[in-house]
Motif scaffolding. Sequence first.
Motif, mmCIF file in Angstrom:
data_model
loop_
_atom_site.group_PDB
_atom_site.id
_atom_site.type_symbol
_atom_site.label_atom_id
_atom_site.label_comp_id
_atom_site.label_asym_id
_atom_site.label_seq_id
_atom_site.Cartn_x
_atom_site.Cartn_y
_atom_site.Cartn_z
ATOM 1 N N GLY A 45 4.637 151.004 30.732
ATOM 2 C CA GLY A 45 3.244 150.838 31.227
ATOM 3 C C GLY A 45 3.058 149.709 31.800
ATOM 4 N N GLY A 46 1.963 149.587 32.855
ATOM 5 C CA GLY A 46 1.657 149.047 33.815
ATOM 6 C C GLY A 46 0.646 149.331 34.748
ATOM 7 N N SER A 61 3.352 147.916 42.189
ATOM 8 C CA SER A 61 3.053 148.002 40.771
ATOM 9 C C SER A 61 3.532 146.849 40.123
ATOM 10 C CB SER A 61 3.432 149.349 40.262
ATOM 11 O OG SER A 61 5.044 149.313 40.333
ATOM 12 N N PHE A 341 3.777 154.913 35.786
ATOM 13 C CA PHE A 341 2.640 153.745 36.724
ATOM 14 C C PHE A 341 3.368 153.354 37.716
ATOM 15 C CE2 PHE A 341 4.441 149.727 36.245
ATOM 16 C CZ PHE A 341 5.600 149.710 35.295
ATOM 17 N N SER A 342 4.585 153.248 37.891
ATOM 18 C CA SER A 342 5.175 152.578 39.309
ATOM 19 C C SER A 342 5.535 153.744 40.053
ATOM 20 C CB SER A 342 6.560 151.900 38.652
ATOM 21 O OG SER A 342 7.417 152.743 38.038
ATOM 22 N N ASP A 343 5.121 155.043 39.953
ATOM 23 C CA ASP A 343 5.466 156.010 41.043
ATOM 24 C C ASP A 343 4.185 156.433 41.666
ATOM 25 O OD1 ASP A 343 8.014 156.568 40.025
ATOM 26 O OD2 ASP A 343 7.333 157.771 38.553
ATOM 27 N N ARG B 43 6.429 150.333 49.469
ATOM 28 C CA ARG B 43 6.187 150.338 48.012
ATOM 29 C C ARG B 43 6.986 148.948 47.620
ATOM 30 N NH1 ARG B 43 9.713 153.535 44.348
ATOM 31 N NH2 ARG B 43 8.764 153.806 42.547
ATOM 32 N N THR B 44 6.441 148.250 46.619
ATOM 33 C CA THR B 44 6.997 147.232 46.060
ATOM 34 C C THR B 44 6.659 147.224 44.529
ATOM 35 O OG1 THR B 44 6.391 145.778 47.880
ATOM 36 C CG2 THR B 44 6.909 144.729 45.627
ATOM 37 N N VAL B 45 8.000 147.476 43.768
ATOM 38 C CA VAL B 45 7.925 147.705 42.439
ATOM 39 C C VAL B 45 8.701 146.485 41.467
ATOM 40 C CG1 VAL B 45 8.567 149.411 40.494
ATOM 41 C CG2 VAL B 45 7.982 150.169 42.764
ATOM 42 N N PHE B 46 7.952 145.799 40.700
ATOM 43 C CA PHE B 46 8.497 144.718 39.751
ATOM 44 C C PHE B 46 8.859 145.432 38.481
ATOM 45 C CE2 PHE B 46 5.639 142.803 42.473
ATOM 46 C CZ PHE B 46 6.144 141.716 42.952
ATOM 47 N N ASN B 66 8.993 147.777 28.777
ATOM 48 C CA ASN B 66 9.073 147.257 30.306
ATOM 49 C C ASN B 66 8.334 145.772 30.484
ATOM 50 O OD1 ASN B 66 6.702 148.162 30.237
ATOM 51 N ND2 ASN B 66 6.887 148.857 32.352
ATOM 52 N N LYS B 67 8.059 145.220 29.125
ATOM 53 C CA LYS B 67 7.231 143.869 29.395
ATOM 54 C C LYS B 67 8.410 142.766 28.732
ATOM 55 C CE LYS B 67 2.900 145.668 29.369
ATOM 56 N NZ LYS B 67 3.285 147.041 29.806
#
Lengths: 462, 427
Positions: A45-46, A61, A341-343, B43-46, B66-67
């Motif tokens: 999540g995020g 994201s 969430f990152s999409d 798009r920037t994704v961490f 994912n943390k």
Amino acid sequence: MLQDFLTPQKQNFCDHTELRAQINKNRRVTMLAGNMVANTQSEKGGVSARVYRGGTYGFASGAEYTPESVKSVLAAATENAVFMDTNIKKGEPPLPSLKGAPEKVELKSPIAEDVKQSALIDYARALDELIVKKYKKLTGRTIVADLLYKEKLLAVSDGTDSHFFQPRAMVYAFLTMETSDGVPVELFKSFSHVGRFDEAFKDPHALEEELDNLYKALCDKSEGVFANAGVRKCVMHPDLAGMLAHEAVGHTTEADLVLGGSVAGSALNKQVASELVSMTDFAHTAFGETCPLPIYVDDEGTIAEDAPLIKDGVLVGYMHNRETARHFGVKPQGNARAFEFSDEPLIRMRNTVIHPGKNKLDDLIASVDDGYYLVKTSNGQADSTGEFMFGIDLGYEIKNGKLGKAIRETTISGVAFEMLKTVDMVSDDMSWEIGGFCGKKQAMTTSMGGPALRCDINIGGR
Amino acid sequence: MKNLAEYALAQLKKAGADKASCRATKGRKDEFNIEANQFTLLRTVFTDDLQLKALVGGRKGVAIINKLDRDSIDDAVESCVALAKSAEPDEAEDIAPLIENMDFDTCSGEADMTGLFNRSKEYLQQIQDELPKIIIEGFSSSYSSGETAYVNSNGVCFTSKNDYYNFNSMFVGKDGEKSSSFNHGGAYLKDVSQPFINAGMHRQLLEEAQKSIHTRLVEGKFTGKIIVTPACNDVIWDTLMHNFLGDRSMVEGTSRWKDSLGQAVADKKLTLRAAPHNPLIVADPRFTADGFLAEDVDFISKGVLKSFALSLYGANKTGKPHSPTSNYNIEVATGETPLAEMLKGVEKGILLNRFSGGSPGASGDISGVAKNSFLIENGTVTDALQETMISFNIIDTLKNINSISKESVSDGVTILPWCCLDGVTIS
């Protein structure tokens, strides 16, 4: 449950902006030949932000979800939007306003996150034991118990904010048997439920009738013959019609693919199917009942409405996001959806259905002198030309209106807008399918359905 | 990352795991997107990722989040051990033994985002100038960088830092109301020093999409040869890995090669291996998902089955040898036949650039539509094909390999030649 750290950031919106917090939780247990090879929980999540400026978007994201992280993700997305606007210089005006839209929609749905893993383990084990005990000729089996739970919180600069939950529980049973000459043949069936896993899957014996049918079909297939390759008169079981709706027509009518060269670009308002065929991408309610995958607000903040695609054989519309809706001069209907969430939101199908007709399935079969009854499909793919193919896991010969031998695995293909013109009988029942994922840059849950169809189609074989 | 992974591992042991492992990753991806020949998105994704595995009395639990903060790790540890305690014991479950710990750093330096953007613009411009009938349905170009650590309770510790560029393009040829089938291509790259259009066989695929707007229907049904190009890697090579060599088919016992180790399973022209150390491989996992140093492994050598593609679990479960490698970095050894000569040897057949078919089952029966493909007649590539079905059994057909090309192509993940197969039903 997600706290709302998004709304306070609305004061910092400069351009058209979407802020989305989301959690996807997945639980999975896999029993492979009686061995528990997967016993997994994942939680991803995020928060993400997408900002529209001058005709291009900036997106960012991050996994952390706090008031500070929302602010920094928004700043990163804005920075990306500024970069694109500065360097691409499209000079497009802001997106049209969604005037009159409700400010916020909150949807209550069964809370599925507190389902214990043991519910999946116990069920998978019991189902495996049932299968071993009852179906003696099997040489292989795999059981998968799966729960996907999504929670989304959306805040937009223009449109409708939303907060909703979407649980999907699944059981997959894969069975393998050998032919008399030792060649393995397989069949699988998925069982789905929108809601808690332990609501739908309590007693494996509840699936017994359908598993009996699957086993019988596998026994038939183990004695099956290769199809005779070529264009044949076929009856498609209702389970295939959904795949036909999704793959053969659905993808070609997604407006981003229309702009990318899809054959549907030149077919609007033209006859693309027989008059017996109508097709709709339903938002949340179809034929008076809630759809398997109800969508009320999309990830751009558009209130979801039905998208009619084919009416009485005529192509009447495409599926849109807000940008393509502006391009084509129509109203967006809520097809912009993101999986994680990152999409970023893409144009996606929701509940895509060929409408039922007036014939009986038995009459469709009885009307074929020499052809095939195609019952189960494994996968499918569409093409910009309208060509499509489905893998066929199970089918039967039809000889003089009666079912004959089963056929081995094969593939069917056709050109959607030609094949649909050959549809001359449509059954009055229909089935829904929500078990799979659609792949288009991102995975996505979709639902599809339809009735049985009689048509001409190209079948692979020997 | 190493400290964080070691913290999670210590917590797993403290919570009751007999054996445990942890893989922690922190990364970032920046990606440009193009749709319908226009830039649409940056798009920037961490990307943070933590995968925990705990074994308690041979019972396995896996938790993925994912943390990477301590509170989230502690919660995931608790879930992971609880999952293990609720599972069934399986003697085959284990973690990798300590052999040699290593640190890898293959980073090329700072991201060249300006270079990436300029190459993306150049790609679009080249399409418009040189291939005007091509429409880019969807294109993405990205730079990804990350750091990963794997540790387990046997003392195994691997760390890696890696970065790479990637582009993917999906495109059609369009002329008035006529469209070609879509095709796609892309590559993993260590830098952006070369135009994307020149990577692998990308330009050829674009040119062929433009040539295949107008197609020809092959009448009737015949048995002929197909030349599988490097662009069509899924129909043969992925099927072998999944249906006959990998864990699932071997543990379930459905692999038709399960008792064929050391025996000839294919024509002796075929050598198929995992080659993570080949310099052409860019997206190279230095260590495997189950904690082994990734090695080059021959699966089939000169037609003889030398190794399955089994994880530690698959090996323990089946009693067959373990294969410590990545099953994605596939290389098929080049052959003796120049591509031009291979084409000349086909009286009537198909040049197969993409396959769209049903998922092949355990039987090895394959049928589907030849996409973006061309008819070969009397040794010459002639017309683009319209909706042509091909059917064959992969087990039988591999014994009947006509030739393998001298030339090969790498997309940074695989290294593949052209392969001519005989006895395929074409209809």
